[in-house]
Design a protein around this motif. Sequence first.
Motif, PDB file in Angstrom:
ATOM      1  N   TYR A 268       0.835  -1.201   0.000  1.00 43.14           N
ATOM      2  CA  TYR A 268       0.000   0.000   0.000  1.00 43.14           C
ATOM      3  C   TYR A 268       0.873   1.255   0.000  1.00 43.14           C
ATOM      4  O   TYR A 268       0.618   2.200  -0.761  1.00 43.14           O
ATOM      5  CB  TYR A 268      -0.922  -0.017   1.222  1.00 43.14           C
ATOM      6  N   ASP A 269       1.891   1.266   0.856  1.00 42.28           N
ATOM      7  CA  ASP A 269       2.782   2.422   0.912  1.00 42.28           C
ATOM      8  C   ASP A 269       3.406   2.710  -0.450  1.00 42.28           C
ATOM      9  O   ASP A 269       3.490   3.867  -0.887  1.00 42.28           O
ATOM     10  CB  ASP A 269       3.885   2.177   1.948  1.00 42.28           C
ATOM     11  N   ARG A 270       3.851   1.658  -1.126  1.00 40.41           N
ATOM     12  CA  ARG A 270       4.495   1.853  -2.432  1.00 40.41           C
ATOM     13  C   ARG A 270       3.511   2.385  -3.466  1.00 40.41           C
ATOM     14  O   ARG A 270       3.834   3.298  -4.236  1.00 40.41           O
ATOM     15  CB  ARG A 270       5.099   0.529  -2.914  1.00 40.41           C
ATOM     16  N   VAL A 271       2.307   1.822  -3.507  1.00 38.20           N
ATOM     17  CA  VAL A 271       1.314   2.238  -4.505  1.00 38.20           C
ATOM     18  C   VAL A 271       0.920   3.696  -4.319  1.00 38.20           C
ATOM     19  O   VAL A 271       0.717   4.432  -5.295  1.00 38.20           O
ATOM     20  CB  VAL A 271       0.069   1.328  -4.434  1.00 38.20           C
TER      21      VAL A 271
ATOM     22  N   LYS B 278      -6.435  10.821  -2.635  1.00 33.74           N
ATOM     23  CA  LYS B 278      -6.293  11.397  -1.304  1.00 33.74           C
ATOM     24  C   LYS B 278      -5.008  10.915  -0.647  1.00 33.74           C
ATOM     25  O   LYS B 278      -4.252  11.707  -0.063  1.00 33.74           O
ATOM     26  CB  LYS B 278      -7.500  11.044  -0.435  1.00 33.74           C
ATOM     27  N   ALA B 279      -4.757   9.611  -0.738  1.00 39.95           N
ATOM     28  CA  ALA B 279      -3.548   9.057  -0.128  1.00 39.95           C
ATOM     29  C   ALA B 279      -2.295   9.652  -0.752  1.00 39.95           C
ATOM     30  O   ALA B 279      -1.327   9.983  -0.047  1.00 39.95           O
ATOM     31  CB  ALA B 279      -3.552   7.538  -0.266  1.00 39.95           C
ATOM     32  N   ARG B 280      -2.299   9.810  -2.078  1.00 39.84           N
ATOM     33  CA  ARG B 280      -1.112  10.349  -2.757  1.00 39.84           C
ATOM     34  C   ARG B 280      -0.838  11.785  -2.299  1.00 39.84           C
ATOM     35  O   ARG B 280       0.333  12.175  -2.148  1.00 39.84           O
ATOM     36  CB  ARG B 280      -1.313  10.284  -4.273  1.00 39.84           C
ATOM     37  N   CYS B 281      -1.893  12.554  -2.078  1.00 41.66           N
ATOM     38  CA  CYS B 281      -1.698  13.920  -1.589  1.00 41.66           C
ATOM     39  C   CYS B 281      -1.112  13.918  -0.178  1.00 41.66           C
ATOM     40  O   CYS B 281      -0.204  14.707   0.127  1.00 41.66           O
ATOM     41  CB  CYS B 281      -3.029  14.675  -1.600  1.00 41.66           C
ATOM     42  N   LEU B 282      -1.612  13.042   0.691  1.00 45.11           N
ATOM     43  CA  LEU B 282      -1.075  12.979   2.044  1.00 45.11           C
ATOM     44  C   LEU B 282       0.369  12.480   2.037  1.00 45.11           C
ATOM     45  O   LEU B 282       1.190  12.918   2.858  1.00 45.11           O
ATOM     46  CB  LEU B 282      -1.944  12.086   2.918  1.00 45.11           C
ATOM     47  N   ALA B 283       0.690  11.572   1.105  1.00 46.30           N
ATOM     48  CA  ALA B 283       2.068  11.106   1.001  1.00 46.30           C
ATOM     49  C   ALA B 283       3.003  12.256   0.654  1.00 46.30           C
ATOM     50  O   ALA B 283       4.148  12.312   1.120  1.00 46.30           O
ATOM     51  CB  ALA B 283       2.169   9.993  -0.044  1.00 46.30           C
TER      52      ALA B 283
ATOM     53  N   ASP C 105      -5.689  -3.846  -6.627  1.00 45.67           N
ATOM     54  CA  ASP C 105      -5.129  -5.052  -6.015  1.00 45.67           C
ATOM     55  C   ASP C 105      -4.890  -4.859  -4.525  1.00 45.67           C
ATOM     56  O   ASP C 105      -5.168  -5.758  -3.722  1.00 45.67           O
ATOM     57  CB  ASP C 105      -3.818  -5.440  -6.707  1.00 45.67           C
ATOM     58  N   VAL C 106      -4.368  -3.700  -4.131  1.00 55.97           N
ATOM     59  CA  VAL C 106      -4.005  -3.514  -2.729  1.00 55.97           C
ATOM     60  C   VAL C 106      -5.207  -3.129  -1.864  1.00 55.97           C
ATOM     61  O   VAL C 106      -5.224  -3.395  -0.662  1.00 55.97           O
ATOM     62  CB  VAL C 106      -2.878  -2.475  -2.595  1.00 55.97           C
ATOM     63  N   SER C 107      -6.224  -2.529  -2.479  1.00 55.79           N
ATOM     64  CA  SER C 107      -7.407  -2.110  -1.719  1.00 55.79           C
ATOM     65  C   SER C 107      -8.538  -3.120  -1.792  1.00 55.79           C
ATOM     66  O   SER C 107      -9.440  -3.091  -0.946  1.00 55.79           O
ATOM     67  CB  SER C 107      -7.921  -0.761  -2.243  1.00 55.79           C
TER      68      SER C 107
ATOM     69  N   ARG D 177       2.715  12.049 -13.053  1.00 57.97           N
ATOM     70  CA  ARG D 177       2.172  11.276 -14.169  1.00 57.97           C
ATOM     71  C   ARG D 177       1.422  10.080 -13.592  1.00 57.97           C
ATOM     72  O   ARG D 177       2.002   9.264 -12.866  1.00 57.97           O
ATOM     73  CB  ARG D 177       3.305  10.799 -15.086  1.00 57.97           C
ATOM     74  N   VAL D 178       0.139   9.998 -13.875  1.00 62.29           N
ATOM     75  CA  VAL D 178      -0.716   8.947 -13.320  1.00 62.29           C
ATOM     76  C   VAL D 178      -1.017   7.954 -14.444  1.00 62.29           C
ATOM     77  O   VAL D 178      -1.737   8.271 -15.396  1.00 62.29           O
ATOM     78  CB  VAL D 178      -2.022   9.536 -12.742  1.00 62.29           C
ATOM     79  N   THR D 179      -0.436   6.779 -14.369  1.00 63.89           N
ATOM     80  CA  THR D 179      -0.538   5.783 -15.435  1.00 63.89           C
ATOM     81  C   THR D 179      -1.690   4.816 -15.166  1.00 63.89           C
ATOM     82  O   THR D 179      -2.202   4.737 -14.041  1.00 63.89           O
ATOM     83  CB  THR D 179       0.770   4.986 -15.539  1.00 63.89           C
ATOM     84  N   PRO D 180      -2.103   4.051 -16.180  1.00 60.32           N
ATOM     85  CA  PRO D 180      -3.152   3.044 -15.953  1.00 60.32           C
ATOM     86  C   PRO D 180      -2.806   2.045 -14.851  1.00 60.32           C
ATOM     87  O   PRO D 180      -3.701   1.484 -14.208  1.00 60.32           O
ATOM     88  CB  PRO D 180      -3.272   2.363 -17.312  1.00 60.32           C
ATOM     89  N   ARG D 181      -1.510   1.843 -14.609  1.00 63.39           N
ATOM     90  CA  ARG D 181      -1.124   0.899 -13.558  1.00 63.39           C
ATOM     91  C   ARG D 181      -1.593   1.360 -12.180  1.00 63.39           C
ATOM     92  O   ARG D 181      -1.792   0.540 -11.281  1.00 63.39           O
ATOM     93  CB  ARG D 181       0.395   0.710 -13.568  1.00 63.39           C
ATOM     94  N   VAL D 182      -1.774   2.668 -11.991  1.00 59.23           N
ATOM     95  CA  VAL D 182      -2.303   3.163 -10.725  1.00 59.23           C
ATOM     96  C   VAL D 182      -3.661   2.530 -10.434  1.00 59.23           C
ATOM     97  O   VAL D 182      -3.961   2.141  -9.296  1.00 59.23           O
ATOM     98  CB  VAL D 182      -2.392   4.699 -10.748  1.00 59.23           C
ATOM     99  N   GLY D 183      -4.500   2.424 -11.466  1.00 58.81           N
ATOM    100  CA  GLY D 183      -5.819   1.830 -11.274  1.00 58.81           C
ATOM    101  C   GLY D 183      -5.744   0.372 -10.870  1.00 58.81           C
ATOM    102  O   GLY D 183      -6.410  -0.064  -9.926  1.00 58.81           O
TER     103      GLY D 183
END
Length: 301
Positions: free
Chosen positions: A58-61, A236-241, A205-207, A194-200
């Motif tokens: 989760y942290d990595r994603v 939201k998580a990416r912003c907090l990171a 997978d992790v959520s 850059r937000v790639t399709p892999r983000v989805g």
Amino acid sequence: MAVEELTEVPRLGPLYRGAGLTAARHRILGGGGAPDTLPETELRVREVAVDRAHLARYDRVCGFRLSDELPATYPHVLAFPLAVALMARPDFPLGLVGLVHVANRIEVRRPLTAADRFELRVRAEDLRPHERGRQVDLVAEALVDGEIAWTGRSVYLRREKRSGSGGGDRTGPPGGGDRRADRTAPPDASAFWRVTPRVGTDYADVSGDHNPIHTSRIGARLLGFATPIAHGMWSKARCLAALEGRLPRTYGVDVSFKLPVPLPSTVAFSATRSGVEDWRFALHGAKSGKPHLSGEVIHRP
């Protein structure tokens, strides 16, 4: 309110399949008979442990540093299956398929770690009308040693055609945001991502949230989007990171999800201090300037 104790956190796959079959049956046979009130039930699971390998994924994603301390958004992932189980019940008034997550509020009452054992509680509150349909709050709590350590309130919108609306619910931002936000000049960017399709797919997978609107071009098109879109809770998580190391020890963090983040795309992140330990932040399209998310962090002593 009745309490229903579960022996373990439910698996999301069967819940989604059941909700999909129910939605298909309603389309074929008609959706009459749906209840008009929320179930007076709170779902609970005791002794929920953190899988450190899952936490690291989760942290990595989401862009957090690898740590035993839990990001503020991580308990949402732990509690999410309970929320889905509640929304998938036959006595829940809004069909799970098609619900849109439009806002999320988290309160961190004390820092949490992977060593903590949680009691998770989830209930539904405040079913109310909205100009584009109806909204409901799903409230989650994580307790440690009998005390509430974390709370999350997710606002979901069910878009419905209402008399006299003329179908106008399809013209605004799919996330339920304010149409006027499109005309507001975005703040200066602090970073571009850059937000790639892999983000989805990786966040799915992790959520466990494998809604095809986030992972499949065909699934996204069936729901009215040209491409898959990022999960709001990833945004939201990416912003907090990006604010990691600069957040207070205890705080609340509110976000409103505006226009979805298309996959792929480039987004602009902006953050400014609004107090000694408070922040305002946002995500916009890097080229278009269209709003994706706005939020604030407020220190809670």
